[in-house]
Design an enzyme around this catalytic site. Structure first.
Site, PDB file in Angstrom:
ATOM      1  N   GLU A  42      25.016 -49.454-106.101  1.00 42.20           N
ATOM      2  CA  GLU A  42      24.317 -48.214-106.450  1.00 42.20           C
ATOM      3  C   GLU A  42      22.817 -48.463-106.360  1.00 42.20           C
ATOM      4  O   GLU A  42      22.292 -49.316-107.071  1.00 42.20           O
ATOM      5  CB  GLU A  42      24.722 -47.807-107.873  1.00 42.20           C
ATOM      6  CG  GLU A  42      23.946 -46.635-108.434  1.00 42.20           C
ATOM      7  CD  GLU A  42      24.235 -46.432-109.926  1.00 42.20           C
ATOM      8  OE1 GLU A  42      25.346 -46.791-110.402  1.00 42.20           O
ATOM      9  OE2 GLU A  42      23.331 -45.938-110.620  1.00 42.20           O
ATOM     10  N   ARG A  46      14.644 -44.691-108.210  1.00 41.50           N
ATOM     11  CA  ARG A  46      13.504 -44.895-109.114  1.00 41.50           C
ATOM     12  C   ARG A  46      12.329 -45.492-108.384  1.00 41.50           C
ATOM     13  O   ARG A  46      11.318 -45.790-108.986  1.00 41.50           O
ATOM     14  CB  ARG A  46      13.892 -45.862-110.240  1.00 41.50           C
ATOM     15  CG  ARG A  46      15.015 -45.379-111.089  1.00 41.50           C
ATOM     16  CD  ARG A  46      15.283 -46.368-112.199  1.00 41.50           C
ATOM     17  NE  ARG A  46      16.638 -46.205-112.643  1.00 41.50           N
ATOM     18  CZ  ARG A  46      17.228 -46.962-113.545  1.00 41.50           C
ATOM     19  NH1 ARG A  46      16.562 -47.942-114.101  1.00 41.50           N
ATOM     20  NH2 ARG A  46      18.463 -46.740-113.891  1.00 41.50           N
ATOM     21  N   THR A  69      20.548 -42.793-110.484  1.00 41.04           N
ATOM     22  CA  THR A  69      19.413 -42.110-111.112  1.00 41.04           C
ATOM     23  C   THR A  69      19.094 -40.813-110.353  1.00 41.04           C
ATOM     24  O   THR A  69      17.923 -40.451-110.197  1.00 41.04           O
ATOM     25  CB  THR A  69      18.162 -43.023-111.210  1.00 41.04           C
ATOM     26  OG1 THR A  69      18.565 -44.370-111.477  1.00 41.04           O
ATOM     27  CG2 THR A  69      17.267 -42.574-112.357  1.00 41.04           C
ATOM     28  N   LYS A 129      30.430 -41.672-115.973  1.00 36.55           N
ATOM     29  CA  LYS A 129      29.702 -42.880-116.350  1.00 36.55           C
ATOM     30  C   LYS A 129      29.462 -42.788-117.857  1.00 36.55           C
ATOM     31  O   LYS A 129      29.151 -41.697-118.351  1.00 36.55           O
ATOM     32  CB  LYS A 129      28.375 -42.867-115.584  1.00 36.55           C
ATOM     33  CG  LYS A 129      27.353 -43.885-116.018  1.00 36.55           C
ATOM     34  CD  LYS A 129      26.147 -43.822-115.064  1.00 36.55           C
ATOM     35  CE  LYS A 129      25.031 -44.732-115.551  1.00 36.55           C
ATOM     36  NZ  LYS A 129      24.012 -44.945-114.506  1.00 36.55           N
TER      37      LYS A 129
HETATM   38  C1  3PG Z   1      21.590 -47.376-114.661  1.00 36.89           C
HETATM   39  O1  3PG Z   1      20.785 -46.629-114.171  1.00 36.89           O
HETATM   40  O2  3PG Z   1      22.808 -47.234-114.536  1.00 36.89           O
HETATM   41  C2  3PG Z   1      21.110 -48.462-115.523  1.00 36.89           C
HETATM   42  O3  3PG Z   1      19.749 -48.657-115.432  1.00 36.89           O
HETATM   43  C3  3PG Z   1      21.817 -49.732-115.325  1.00 36.89           C
HETATM   44  O4  3PG Z   1      21.784 -50.285-116.550  1.00 36.89           O
HETATM   45  P1  3PG Z   1      21.294 -51.773-116.777  1.00 36.89           P
HETATM   46  O5  3PG Z   1      20.016 -51.938-116.005  1.00 36.89           O
HETATM   47  O6  3PG Z   1      21.062 -51.845-118.268  1.00 36.89           O
HETATM   48  O7  3PG Z   1      22.393 -52.657-116.308  1.00 36.89           O
END
Ligand code: 3PG
Length: 209
Positions: A42, A46, A69, A129
């Site tokens: 994924e 960002r 995101t 999710k």
């Molecule tokens: C996301 O966008 O799913 C999260 O930022 C992933 O979470 P993590 O960086 O805490 O693993």
């Protein structure tokens, strides 16, 4: 139904979540993940070049590359145009879900409460999710939330690392677990692909019965 999300994930139980600043790192990153046994990834929207990163990683061919995101319908459009095969959102937004349906791409929206989960169910989704999983109560919260909704599958993400992985994977309602611990921005900045491969292989091994 979330479209063919399960088909796209092809049985993968680990979703590496990536925030990639430099598109030049996309190809070696895809290679490190795929050679570590990952089947999907994924790419979070960002960073300014997220679309180019999706394109470059998708070109590798060994991974189902999705976009993360994604918070607006317009971003969903751009993600799919770049080759994203699934779309992940941190929260639940009907307009993003509707756009993904229109585009024919599986969507995985985030929920953090029973109320949000009921909105997803109302819109016909059966996989969500759980975000941010660790901060909202971890495995205990997941089990408690899953109990009244036996038809729902979860992809917990947020604050999960290698140490927490087994606890989530042991919950029958969990389809897959997402997280950035296998390929952090620091790994990428240092070009530490052997470590990305190692952490990915370790996670994949733990997720395989
Ligand atoms: C996301 O966008 O799913 C999260 O930022 C992933 O979470 P993590 O960086 O805490 O693993």
């Amino acid at each position: 139904m979330n479209g063919d999300l399960e088909t796209v994930l092809a049985g993968a139980r680990i979703v590496p979540v990536l925030t990639v600043r430099d598109p030049a790192t996309a190809a070696p990153l895809a290679e490190a993940l795929a050679s570590g046994g990952a089947r999907c990834a994924e790419v979070t929207f960002r960073t300014p070049d997220a679309e180019r990163v999706v394109e470059a990683m998708a070109a590798h061919g060994g991974l189902a590359v999705g976009a993360g995101t994604v918070v607006t319908p317009e971003q969903a459009e751009r993600a799919v145009a770049a080759g994203a095969r699934f779309v992940v959102s941190p929260g639940y937004d009907e307009s993003v879900v509707a756009k993904c349906r229109e585009l024919g791409v599986p969507v995985l929206p985030g929920v953090a409460s029973a109320t949000e989960l009921m909105r997803a169910l109302r819109d016909g989704l059966d996989t969500v999710k759980l975000f941010p999983a660790e901060a909202i109560g971890g495995v205990g919260m997941l089990r408690a939330l899953a109990a009244p909704f036996p038809q729902v599958r979860f992809v917990p993400t947020g604050g999960i690392g290698a140490a927490e992985l087994a606890g989530y994977l042991a919950v029958p309602a969990v389809l897959a677990v997402g997280g950035s611990w296998m390929a952090t921005p620091a790994h990428l900045a240092n070009g530490d692909y052997p470590q990305i491969r190692r952490l990915t292989a370790e996670a994949v091994a733990r997720s395989t019965p």
